[in-house]
Design a protein around this motif. Structure first.
Motif, PDB file in Angstrom:
ATOM      1  N   VAL A 194      39.979  -3.536 -26.872  1.00  0.00           N
ATOM      2  CA  VAL A 194      40.631  -2.399 -27.515  1.00  0.00           C
ATOM      3  C   VAL A 194      41.686  -2.875 -28.508  1.00  0.00           C
ATOM      4  CG1 VAL A 194      42.172  -0.436 -27.135  1.00  0.00           C
ATOM      5  CG2 VAL A 194      40.177  -0.749 -25.665  1.00  0.00           C
ATOM      6  N   LEU A 195      42.527  -3.799 -28.099  1.00  0.00           N
ATOM      7  CA  LEU A 195      43.594  -4.273 -28.973  1.00  0.00           C
ATOM      8  C   LEU A 195      43.038  -4.928 -30.235  1.00  0.00           C
ATOM      9  CD1 LEU A 195      46.590  -4.810 -29.530  1.00  0.00           C
ATOM     10  CD2 LEU A 195      46.388  -6.922 -28.199  1.00  0.00           C
ATOM     11  N   LEU A 196      42.012  -5.750 -30.092  1.00  0.00           N
ATOM     12  CA  LEU A 196      41.491  -6.467 -31.248  1.00  0.00           C
ATOM     13  C   LEU A 196      40.669  -5.574 -32.170  1.00  0.00           C
ATOM     14  CD1 LEU A 196      40.595  -9.938 -29.699  1.00  0.00           C
ATOM     15  CD2 LEU A 196      42.693  -9.188 -30.839  1.00  0.00           C
ATOM     16  N   LEU A 197      40.029  -4.549 -31.619  1.00  0.00           N
ATOM     17  CA  LEU A 197      39.328  -3.606 -32.488  1.00  0.00           C
ATOM     18  C   LEU A 197      40.311  -2.815 -33.345  1.00  0.00           C
ATOM     19  CD1 LEU A 197      36.491  -2.286 -30.149  1.00  0.00           C
ATOM     20  CD2 LEU A 197      36.196  -3.593 -32.258  1.00  0.00           C
ATOM     21  N   VAL A 198      41.504  -2.571 -32.810  1.00  0.00           N
ATOM     22  CA  VAL A 198      42.544  -1.894 -33.591  1.00  0.00           C
ATOM     23  C   VAL A 198      43.201  -2.863 -34.579  1.00  0.00           C
ATOM     24  CG1 VAL A 198      44.811  -0.772 -33.459  1.00  0.00           C
ATOM     25  CG2 VAL A 198      43.006  -0.140 -31.840  1.00  0.00           C
ATOM     26  N   ALA A 199      43.585  -4.044 -34.087  1.00  0.00           N
ATOM     27  CA  ALA A 199      44.374  -4.968 -34.897  1.00  0.00           C
ATOM     28  C   ALA A 199      43.537  -5.748 -35.904  1.00  0.00           C
ATOM     29  CB  ALA A 199      45.121  -5.947 -33.985  1.00  0.00           C
ATOM     30  N   TRP A 200      42.317  -6.114 -35.541  1.00  0.00           N
ATOM     31  CA  TRP A 200      41.496  -6.947 -36.428  1.00  0.00           C
ATOM     32  C   TRP A 200      40.393  -6.164 -37.131  1.00  0.00           C
ATOM     33  CZ3 TRP A 200      40.844 -11.835 -32.870  1.00  0.00           C
ATOM     34  CH2 TRP A 200      41.985 -12.653 -33.016  1.00  0.00           C
ATOM     35  N   ALA A 201      39.782  -5.196 -36.436  1.00  0.00           N
ATOM     36  CA  ALA A 201      38.716  -4.414 -37.069  1.00  0.00           C
ATOM     37  C   ALA A 201      39.262  -3.181 -37.771  1.00  0.00           C
ATOM     38  CB  ALA A 201      37.675  -4.001 -36.034  1.00  0.00           C
ATOM     39  N   ASP A 202      40.530  -2.869 -37.525  1.00  0.00           N
ATOM     40  CA  ASP A 202      41.191  -1.723 -38.171  1.00  0.00           C
ATOM     41  C   ASP A 202      40.490  -0.407 -37.856  1.00  0.00           C
ATOM     42  OD1 ASP A 202      43.266  -0.671 -39.680  1.00  0.00           O
ATOM     43  OD2 ASP A 202      42.117  -0.709 -41.546  1.00  0.00           O
ATOM     44  N   LEU A 203      40.026  -0.260 -36.618  1.00  0.00           N
ATOM     45  CA  LEU A 203      39.423   0.992 -36.184  1.00  0.00           C
ATOM     46  C   LEU A 203      40.502   1.927 -35.662  1.00  0.00           C
ATOM     47  CD1 LEU A 203      36.182  -0.060 -34.218  1.00  0.00           C
ATOM     48  CD2 LEU A 203      36.453   0.442 -36.653  1.00  0.00           C
ATOM     49  N   GLY A 204      40.298   3.226 -35.857  1.00  0.00           N
ATOM     50  CA  GLY A 204      41.178   4.219 -35.261  1.00  0.00           C
ATOM     51  C   GLY A 204      40.860   4.402 -33.789  1.00  0.00           C
ATOM     52  N   TYR A 205      41.726   5.139 -33.082  1.00  0.00           N
ATOM     53  CA  TYR A 205      41.546   5.296 -31.639  1.00  0.00           C
ATOM     54  C   TYR A 205      40.197   5.934 -31.300  1.00  0.00           C
ATOM     55  CZ  TYR A 205      46.575   4.344 -31.091  1.00  0.00           C
ATOM     56  OH  TYR A 205      47.814   3.772 -31.100  1.00  0.00           O
ATOM     57  N   ALA A 236      33.047   3.222 -30.250  1.00  0.00           N
ATOM     58  CA  ALA A 236      32.472   1.880 -30.236  1.00  0.00           C
ATOM     59  C   ALA A 236      32.220   1.390 -28.814  1.00  0.00           C
ATOM     60  CB  ALA A 236      33.392   0.910 -30.976  1.00  0.00           C
ATOM     61  N   LEU A 237      33.188   1.602 -27.936  1.00  0.00           N
ATOM     62  CA  LEU A 237      33.100   1.088 -26.570  1.00  0.00           C
ATOM     63  C   LEU A 237      32.541   2.097 -25.584  1.00  0.00           C
ATOM     64  CD1 LEU A 237      36.497  -0.849 -26.381  1.00  0.00           C
ATOM     65  CD2 LEU A 237      34.236  -1.725 -27.019  1.00  0.00           C
ATOM     66  N   ARG A 238      32.314   3.333 -26.071  1.00  0.00           N
ATOM     67  CA  ARG A 238      31.778   4.408 -25.231  1.00  0.00           C
ATOM     68  C   ARG A 238      32.670   4.650 -24.012  1.00  0.00           C
ATOM     69  NH1 ARG A 238      25.196   3.283 -25.320  1.00  0.00           N
ATOM     70  NH2 ARG A 238      24.996   3.290 -27.605  1.00  0.00           N
ATOM     71  N   ILE A 239      33.945   4.811 -24.317  1.00  0.00           N
ATOM     72  CA  ILE A 239      34.927   5.115 -23.283  1.00  0.00           C
ATOM     73  C   ILE A 239      35.748   6.312 -23.753  1.00  0.00           C
ATOM     74  CG2 ILE A 239      35.079   2.757 -22.396  1.00  0.00           C
ATOM     75  CD1 ILE A 239      37.573   2.336 -24.069  1.00  0.00           C
ATOM     76  N   PRO A 240      36.399   7.042 -22.831  1.00  0.00           N
ATOM     77  CA  PRO A 240      37.203   8.197 -23.240  1.00  0.00           C
ATOM     78  C   PRO A 240      38.380   7.787 -24.120  1.00  0.00           C
ATOM     79  CG  PRO A 240      36.724   8.265 -20.882  1.00  0.00           C
ATOM     80  CD  PRO A 240      36.323   6.903 -21.369  1.00  0.00           C
ATOM     81  N   LEU A 241      38.804   8.716 -24.965  1.00  0.00           N
ATOM     82  CA  LEU A 241      39.941   8.462 -25.840  1.00  0.00           C
ATOM     83  C   LEU A 241      41.185   8.128 -25.029  1.00  0.00           C
ATOM     84  CD1 LEU A 241      41.075   8.422 -28.716  1.00  0.00           C
ATOM     85  CD2 LEU A 241      41.453  10.892 -28.527  1.00  0.00           C
ATOM     86  N   GLY A 242      41.375   8.797 -23.916  1.00  0.00           N
ATOM     87  CA  GLY A 242      42.534   8.514 -23.074  1.00  0.00           C
ATOM     88  C   GLY A 242      42.521   7.089 -22.542  1.00  0.00           C
ATOM     89  N   THR A 243      41.333   6.554 -22.264  1.00  0.00           N
ATOM     90  CA  THR A 243      41.223   5.177 -21.796  1.00  0.00           C
ATOM     91  C   THR A 243      41.603   4.202 -22.897  1.00  0.00           C
ATOM     92  OG1 THR A 243      39.462   5.802 -20.258  1.00  0.00           O
ATOM     93  CG2 THR A 243      39.658   3.466 -20.800  1.00  0.00           C
ATOM     94  N   VAL A 244      41.214   4.525 -24.135  1.00  0.00           N
ATOM     95  CA  VAL A 244      41.613   3.694 -25.270  1.00  0.00           C
ATOM     96  C   VAL A 244      43.129   3.635 -25.364  1.00  0.00           C
ATOM     97  CG1 VAL A 244      41.627   3.504 -27.798  1.00  0.00           C
ATOM     98  CG2 VAL A 244      39.517   4.124 -26.597  1.00  0.00           C
ATOM     99  N   ARG A 245      43.773   4.780 -25.265  1.00  0.00           N
ATOM    100  CA  ARG A 245      45.234   4.827 -25.382  1.00  0.00           C
ATOM    101  C   ARG A 245      45.913   4.041 -24.257  1.00  0.00           C
ATOM    102  NH1 ARG A 245      46.832   8.514 -29.151  1.00  0.00           N
ATOM    103  NH2 ARG A 245      45.294  10.084 -29.810  1.00  0.00           N
TER     104      ARG A 245
END
Length: 212
Positions: free
Chosen positions: A153-164, A170-179
């Motif tokens: 999650v951290l690297l998809l935000v920091a390196w891939a510049d994906l939003g939450y 991408a990971l097929r997980i709930p938005l709350g789990t991403v947060r």
């Protein structure tokens, strides 16, 4: 081959431009009847996928990860949800799953960089600059301590510049789990870096996505 895959010749324009003119979902849909049009998706996204894989596993592994990502995408494109007009999260999700299979190698490389300040993967992170290596070494130690899910999650935000939401897709997980994973990962990285003099003396070099 090393380095990002080259873009393919712009042959779609010669066939009427159907693969080029549309967005990612259009390209995928049209490729079901004309498989060669899928090259348009490769042209758009392969360099970014390769760059992300290289930062995590090094240049050598990035070639294989990129090739396999697009092979899997091609083989499963009939199941793609065209409500998602941009395919980046889907492709990064495939790549993340493949990278996850190399997690022992990734953690080993991170620990080596944290311990010695030198590792083949480091060149992909730091533009071969000694001062940036000084920043990335403590960061590598912090990343190595994260769970695989939190690190993804951290690297998809920091390196891939994906939003939450894109990370959730991408990971097929709930938005709350991403947060929750991102908050936990950032807290651990922040705590680890705050006690490392190699980081605190060059803190301005670090992307703020890591810690806040």
């Amino acid at each position: 081959m090393t380095g990002p895959p080259p873009a393919r010749p712009d042959t779609e324009h010669e066939r009427g431009g159907k693969g080029r003119a549309g967005d990612d979902a259009d390209v995928i849909t049209h490729s079901l009847d004309e498989p060669e049009l899928f090259a348009g998706l490769y042209d758009r996204h392969a360099p970014d996928i390769h760059r992300y894989a290289a930062r995590r596993l090094g240049e050598g592994s990035a070639d294989d990860i990129t090739a396999e990502t697009f092979l899997i995408a091609f083989r499963t494109r009939d199941r793609y949800d065209t409500a998602h007009r941009l395919a980046r999260p889907w492709l990064y999700g495939i790549a993340a799953n493949l990278i996850g299979k190399h997690r022992r190698n990734e953690v080993r490389a991170l620990k080596a960089l944290a311990r010695t300040g030198h590792d083949p993967v480091a060149a992909s992170w730091s533009d071969r600059s000694d001062d940036r290596l000084a920043v990335q070494a403590p960061l590598a130690g912090a990343l190595a301590s994260l769970s695989p899910g939190d690190r993804h999650v951290l690297l998809l935000v920091a390196w891939a510049d994906l939003g939450y939401q894109e990370v959730a897709d991408a990971l097929r997980i709930p938005l709350g789990t991403v947060r929750s994973r991102l908050n936990r990962a950032r807290r651990k990285v922040r705590e680890s870096l705050s006690t490392d003099p190699a980081f605190t003396s060059s803190e301005q070099e670090l992307n703020p996505s890591w810690t806040k």
